[in-house]
Design a protein around this motif. Structure first.
Motif, PDB file in Angstrom:
ATOM      1  N   ALA A   1     -12.629  -1.560   0.864  1.00  0.00           N
ATOM      2  CA  ALA A   1     -11.500  -1.600   0.599  1.00  0.00           C
ATOM      3  C   ALA A   1     -10.190  -2.369   1.308  1.00  0.00           C
ATOM      4  O   ALA A   1      -9.062  -2.389   0.620  1.00  0.00           O
ATOM      5  CB  ALA A   1     -11.781  -1.015  -0.545  1.00  0.00           C
ATOM      6  N   TYR A   2     -10.732  -1.114   1.972  1.00  0.00           N
ATOM      7  CA  TYR A   2      -9.054  -0.677   2.549  1.00  0.00           C
ATOM      8  C   TYR A   2      -9.260  -2.421   3.857  1.00  0.00           C
ATOM      9  O   TYR A   2      -7.362  -2.699   3.472  1.00  0.00           O
ATOM     10  CB  TYR A   2      -8.747   0.438   4.523  1.00  0.00           C
ATOM     11  N   GLU A   3      -9.969  -2.741   4.056  1.00  0.00           N
ATOM     12  CA  GLU A   3      -9.671  -4.268   4.592  1.00  0.00           C
ATOM     13  C   GLU A   3      -8.951  -5.028   3.766  1.00  0.00           C
ATOM     14  O   GLU A   3      -8.099  -6.044   3.980  1.00  0.00           O
ATOM     15  CB  GLU A   3     -10.872  -4.984   5.097  1.00  0.00           C
ATOM     16  N   ALA A   4      -9.459  -5.343   2.179  1.00  0.00           N
ATOM     17  CA  ALA A   4      -8.349  -5.573   1.393  1.00  0.00           C
ATOM     18  C   ALA A   4      -8.207  -5.009   0.712  1.00  0.00           C
ATOM     19  O   ALA A   4      -6.583  -6.466   1.075  1.00  0.00           O
ATOM     20  CB  ALA A   4      -9.470  -5.687  -0.447  1.00  0.00           C
ATOM     21  N   ALA A   5      -6.927  -4.084   1.130  1.00  0.00           N
ATOM     22  CA  ALA A   5      -5.661  -3.703   1.014  1.00  0.00           C
ATOM     23  C   ALA A   5      -4.591  -4.121   2.014  1.00  0.00           C
ATOM     24  O   ALA A   5      -3.533  -5.044   1.231  1.00  0.00           O
ATOM     25  CB  ALA A   5      -5.892  -2.364   0.669  1.00  0.00           C
ATOM     26  N   VAL A   6      -5.398  -4.282   3.473  1.00  0.00           N
ATOM     27  CA  VAL A   6      -4.560  -4.770   4.312  1.00  0.00           C
ATOM     28  C   VAL A   6      -4.587  -6.686   4.174  1.00  0.00           C
ATOM     29  O   VAL A   6      -3.223  -6.899   4.136  1.00  0.00           O
ATOM     30  CB  VAL A   6      -5.219  -4.921   5.536  1.00  0.00           C
ATOM     31  N   LEU A   7      -5.575  -7.112   4.059  1.00  0.00           N
ATOM     32  CA  LEU A   7      -5.003  -8.443   3.931  1.00  0.00           C
ATOM     33  C   LEU A   7      -3.825  -8.854   2.147  1.00  0.00           C
ATOM     34  O   LEU A   7      -3.581  -9.827   2.925  1.00  0.00           O
ATOM     35  CB  LEU A   7      -6.177  -9.596   3.606  1.00  0.00           C
ATOM     36  N   ALA A   8      -3.860  -7.895   1.768  1.00  0.00           N
ATOM     37  CA  ALA A   8      -2.732  -8.145   0.021  1.00  0.00           C
ATOM     38  C   ALA A   8      -1.255  -7.969   1.259  1.00  0.00           C
ATOM     39  O   ALA A   8      -0.157  -8.344   0.156  1.00  0.00           O
ATOM     40  CB  ALA A   8      -3.148  -7.191  -0.707  1.00  0.00           C
ATOM     41  N   HIS A   9      -1.229  -7.853   2.352  1.00  0.00           N
ATOM     42  CA  HIS A   9       0.542  -7.433   2.927  1.00  0.00           C
ATOM     43  C   HIS A   9       0.336  -8.468   3.778  1.00  0.00           C
ATOM     44  O   HIS A   9       0.741  -7.631   4.411  1.00  0.00           O
ATOM     45  CB  HIS A   9       0.106  -5.961   2.617  1.00  0.00           C
TER      46      HIS A   9
ATOM     47  N   GLN B   1      -8.526   6.632   1.805  1.00  0.00           N
ATOM     48  CA  GLN B   1      -8.540   6.507   0.427  1.00  0.00           C
ATOM     49  C   GLN B   1      -7.279   6.003  -0.222  1.00  0.00           C
ATOM     50  O   GLN B   1      -7.428   6.046  -0.896  1.00  0.00           O
ATOM     51  CB  GLN B   1      -9.098   7.654   0.021  1.00  0.00           C
ATOM     52  N   ALA B   2      -5.807   6.072   0.260  1.00  0.00           N
ATOM     53  CA  ALA B   2      -4.921   6.204  -0.307  1.00  0.00           C
ATOM     54  C   ALA B   2      -4.829   4.196   0.059  1.00  0.00           C
ATOM     55  O   ALA B   2      -4.163   3.446  -1.394  1.00  0.00           O
ATOM     56  CB  ALA B   2      -3.860   6.410   1.146  1.00  0.00           C
ATOM     57  N   ALA B   3      -5.501   3.556   0.746  1.00  0.00           N
ATOM     58  CA  ALA B   3      -5.575   2.205   0.985  1.00  0.00           C
ATOM     59  C   ALA B   3      -6.398   1.617   0.316  1.00  0.00           C
ATOM     60  O   ALA B   3      -5.901   0.456  -1.008  1.00  0.00           O
ATOM     61  CB  ALA B   3      -6.180   1.462   2.571  1.00  0.00           C
ATOM     62  N   TYR B   4      -7.815   2.510   0.048  1.00  0.00           N
ATOM     63  CA  TYR B   4      -8.213   2.144  -1.148  1.00  0.00           C
ATOM     64  C   TYR B   4      -8.119   2.029  -2.449  1.00  0.00           C
ATOM     65  O   TYR B   4      -8.259   1.252  -3.652  1.00  0.00           O
ATOM     66  CB  TYR B   4      -9.630   3.080  -1.722  1.00  0.00           C
ATOM     67  N   GLU B   5      -6.945   2.597  -2.726  1.00  0.00           N
ATOM     68  CA  GLU B   5      -6.073   3.301  -4.307  1.00  0.00           C
ATOM     69  C   GLU B   5      -5.753   2.136  -4.448  1.00  0.00           C
ATOM     70  O   GLU B   5      -5.503   1.228  -5.632  1.00  0.00           O
ATOM     71  CB  GLU B   5      -5.315   4.761  -4.235  1.00  0.00           C
ATOM     72  N   ALA B   6      -4.744   1.379  -3.238  1.00  0.00           N
ATOM     73  CA  ALA B   6      -4.270   0.034  -3.517  1.00  0.00           C
ATOM     74  C   ALA B   6      -4.822  -0.976  -3.531  1.00  0.00           C
ATOM     75  O   ALA B   6      -4.158  -1.388  -4.943  1.00  0.00           O
ATOM     76  CB  ALA B   6      -2.976   0.636  -2.356  1.00  0.00           C
ATOM     77  N   ALA B   7      -6.082  -0.769  -3.478  1.00  0.00           N
ATOM     78  CA  ALA B   7      -6.574  -2.085  -3.118  1.00  0.00           C
ATOM     79  C   ALA B   7      -7.275  -2.357  -4.689  1.00  0.00           C
ATOM     80  O   ALA B   7      -7.503  -3.444  -5.539  1.00  0.00           O
ATOM     81  CB  ALA B   7      -7.597  -2.117  -2.431  1.00  0.00           C
ATOM     82  N   VAL B   8      -7.469  -1.092  -5.434  1.00  0.00           N
ATOM     83  CA  VAL B   8      -8.173  -0.773  -7.055  1.00  0.00           C
ATOM     84  C   VAL B   8      -6.724  -1.296  -7.885  1.00  0.00           C
ATOM     85  O   VAL B   8      -7.214  -2.182  -8.812  1.00  0.00           O
ATOM     86  CB  VAL B   8      -8.784   0.677  -7.247  1.00  0.00           C
ATOM     87  N   LEU B   9      -5.731  -1.015  -7.370  1.00  0.00           N
ATOM     88  CA  LEU B   9      -4.672  -0.772  -8.453  1.00  0.00           C
ATOM     89  C   LEU B   9      -4.923  -2.786  -8.661  1.00  0.00           C
ATOM     90  O   LEU B   9      -3.686  -2.666  -9.463  1.00  0.00           O
ATOM     91  CB  LEU B   9      -3.282  -0.388  -8.210  1.00  0.00           C
ATOM     92  N   ALA B  10      -4.579  -3.313  -7.095  1.00  0.00           N
ATOM     93  CA  ALA B  10      -4.529  -4.945  -7.190  1.00  0.00           C
ATOM     94  C   ALA B  10      -5.329  -5.350  -7.970  1.00  0.00           C
ATOM     95  O   ALA B  10      -5.261  -6.769  -8.000  1.00  0.00           O
ATOM     96  CB  ALA B  10      -4.434  -4.922  -5.349  1.00  0.00           C
ATOM     97  N   HIS B  11      -6.390  -4.400  -8.673  1.00  0.00           N
ATOM     98  CA  HIS B  11      -7.549  -4.930  -9.476  1.00  0.00           C
ATOM     99  C   HIS B  11      -7.264  -5.102 -10.327  1.00  0.00           C
ATOM    100  O   HIS B  11      -8.628  -5.397 -11.423  1.00  0.00           O
ATOM    101  CB  HIS B  11      -8.703  -5.543  -8.585  1.00  0.00           C
ATOM    102  N   LEU B  12      -6.035  -4.830 -11.858  1.00  0.00           N
ATOM    103  CA  LEU B  12      -6.266  -4.358 -12.697  1.00  0.00           C
ATOM    104  C   LEU B  12      -5.194  -5.239 -13.453  1.00  0.00           C
ATOM    105  O   LEU B  12      -4.843  -4.868 -14.947  1.00  0.00           O
ATOM    106  CB  LEU B  12      -6.061  -2.746 -13.041  1.00  0.00           C
ATOM    107  N   ASP B  13      -4.796  -6.601 -13.052  1.00  0.00           N
ATOM    108  CA  ASP B  13      -3.985  -7.557 -13.958  1.00  0.00           C
ATOM    109  C   ASP B  13      -5.067  -7.566 -15.516  1.00  0.00           C
ATOM    110  O   ASP B  13      -3.874  -8.000 -16.193  1.00  0.00           O
ATOM    111  CB  ASP B  13      -3.913  -8.690 -12.956  1.00  0.00           C
ATOM    112  N   ALA B  14      -6.016  -8.099 -15.176  1.00  0.00           N
ATOM    113  CA  ALA B  14      -6.953  -8.225 -16.251  1.00  0.00           C
ATOM    114  C   ALA B  14      -6.854  -7.181 -17.580  1.00  0.00           C
ATOM    115  O   ALA B  14      -7.135  -7.823 -19.094  1.00  0.00           O
ATOM    116  CB  ALA B  14      -7.454  -9.060 -16.366  1.00  0.00           C
TER     117      ALA B  14
END
Lengths: 251, 251
Positions: A111-119, B109-122
């Motif tokens: 998940a962290y890697e996905a978050a990095v790639l999104a920035h 876990q902070a990065a994980y939370e950002a990654a989850v939030l980025a997948h809630l558009d729908a």
């Protein structure tokens, strides 16, 4: 012995791809014996097909997309492309080496890697143009890169992606803010240590470092750009680089 | 005793906000004594100003945005809004309770939370409309919600966000794919256990569960939608819910 296939450029022994840097960091961190074979960007597809490396994805037109890094592990016969799959393979195969995912954090790190790639939207305009203006590529690779990469940038010539004047100031700030999001995650850690997990490196650090070392190589360590970046985010990246330096050896 | 301020609706003792669910999961997981005070959506701002809870952000027009959850910890006098800040406060204050960030994973876990939030558009098109059609709000809150939330959805009436026909099928698939990205991270874990770190719950699980429990509450546990979701991603979410159920008590 493991063979690491990395992407060559006109500079001797210079790795300029963030993806292959991830694998180099991992091999060095795990202390595994390897040697690098340098492959021209234009030859990656032919090499992959010849050696049987799987494509790591698809191009926009649906055709397979072959990428480096790839490794050939002579001791097991394994042939693997894609930095993430390589990391998983090495983790599963060399159990007595330091773990990339300590404390069962593999899922969290994905998940962290996905978050990095999104920035990383703002980063390409400060990398791709220099590859051309600084003549990193042989004529053959330049032709290939223009054919397959320029369409991804709206058909613009890569040189023309570099912003200038007021737009450069604005985009530079955007890059700083994007990378600042990653720094803010690091800052959540209240314990000592330069790494995301504190005192122990993990895959996450190599992911972040790979994008930054990409900038360092393309800009040059003495460039104004790099010297500016080292001051960003309370010296976060300078600190990270001091900590990962020992995993940068080019074998 | 800790007071948890949660958002009320026309159903007795029903928590329907993913943000407040995060804090409820955390309080229950840590085994802390608390009681819930229910606040109408329209009254959050007045309550926050009266009690001195800081705004958690800004509205589009620059004015402060007050949100729940907020907690008042009678034993320390602390007054904190924002689920993430509350989690950090409880983690730092109640050291003898189970940790939300085991093995120094706070940054990860902070990065994980950002990654989850980025997948809630729908997701919003399948939640907000039901709040209206199922009459979750009092007239006062409905008026307030329309005034402050509908502009964020392009000025559409919330009821009209619910897709139908072929578009519904398409958007439903999109929702499934988005949530599937989160499931794919869980699947990276090769060890036993229902949680992102394996057998130990962490903040990450409560973040994921809070968005899913939001759907469960709004749709209803017996709804076709929920029953479908339980079958998704090899039963990943059914498994997670079985594991977090003991932290859902409404105190």
């Amino acid at each position: 012995m493991i063979i690491l296939y990395d992407i060559s450029c006109t500079r001797h022994n210079t790795a300029w791809s963030p993806s292959t840097w991830k694998t180099r960091y991992v091999l060095n961190y795990k202390g595994l014996s390897y040697r690098t074979e340098w492959v021209e960007f234009a030859d990656i597809e032919a090499l992959s097909i010849k050696h049987g490396f799987a494509p790591s994805g698809k191009r926009a037109d649906g055709s397979p997309r072959y990428t480096l890094p790839a490794i050939y592990d002579e001791s097991t016969g394994a042939k693997i492309a894609d930095s993430s799959l390589i990391a998983d393979y090495l983790e599963a195969t060399y159990l007595d080496t330091p773990s990339l995912y300590p404390h069962n954090t593999r899922a969290l790190q994905a998940a962290y890697e996905a978050a990095v790639l999104a920035h990383l939207d703002a980063i390409h305009q400060f990398t791709a143009p220099y590859l051309m203006t600084k003549k990193y590529f042989t004529p053959k690779t330049e032709e290939y890169y223009r054919k397959f990469r320029e369409p991804a940038f709206g058909g613009k010539r890569l040189e023309d992606l570099l912003p200038f004047g007021a737009e450069r100031v604005k985009q530079w700030e955007r890059l700083k803010n994007d990378i600042g999001k990653i720094a803010a995650w690091y800052d959540k850690n209240d314990r000592k240590g330069s790494f995301l997990l504190g005192e122990t490196p993990s895959w996450a650090d190599f992911v972040a470092a790979s994008f930054l070392v990409w900038l360092r190589v393309i800009w040059g360590e003495e460039s104004e750009e790099w010297k500016d970046l080292e001051t960003w985010h309370n010296g976060r990246w300078k600190k990270l680089f001091a900590a990962v330096k020992k995993y940068e050896a080019m074998a």
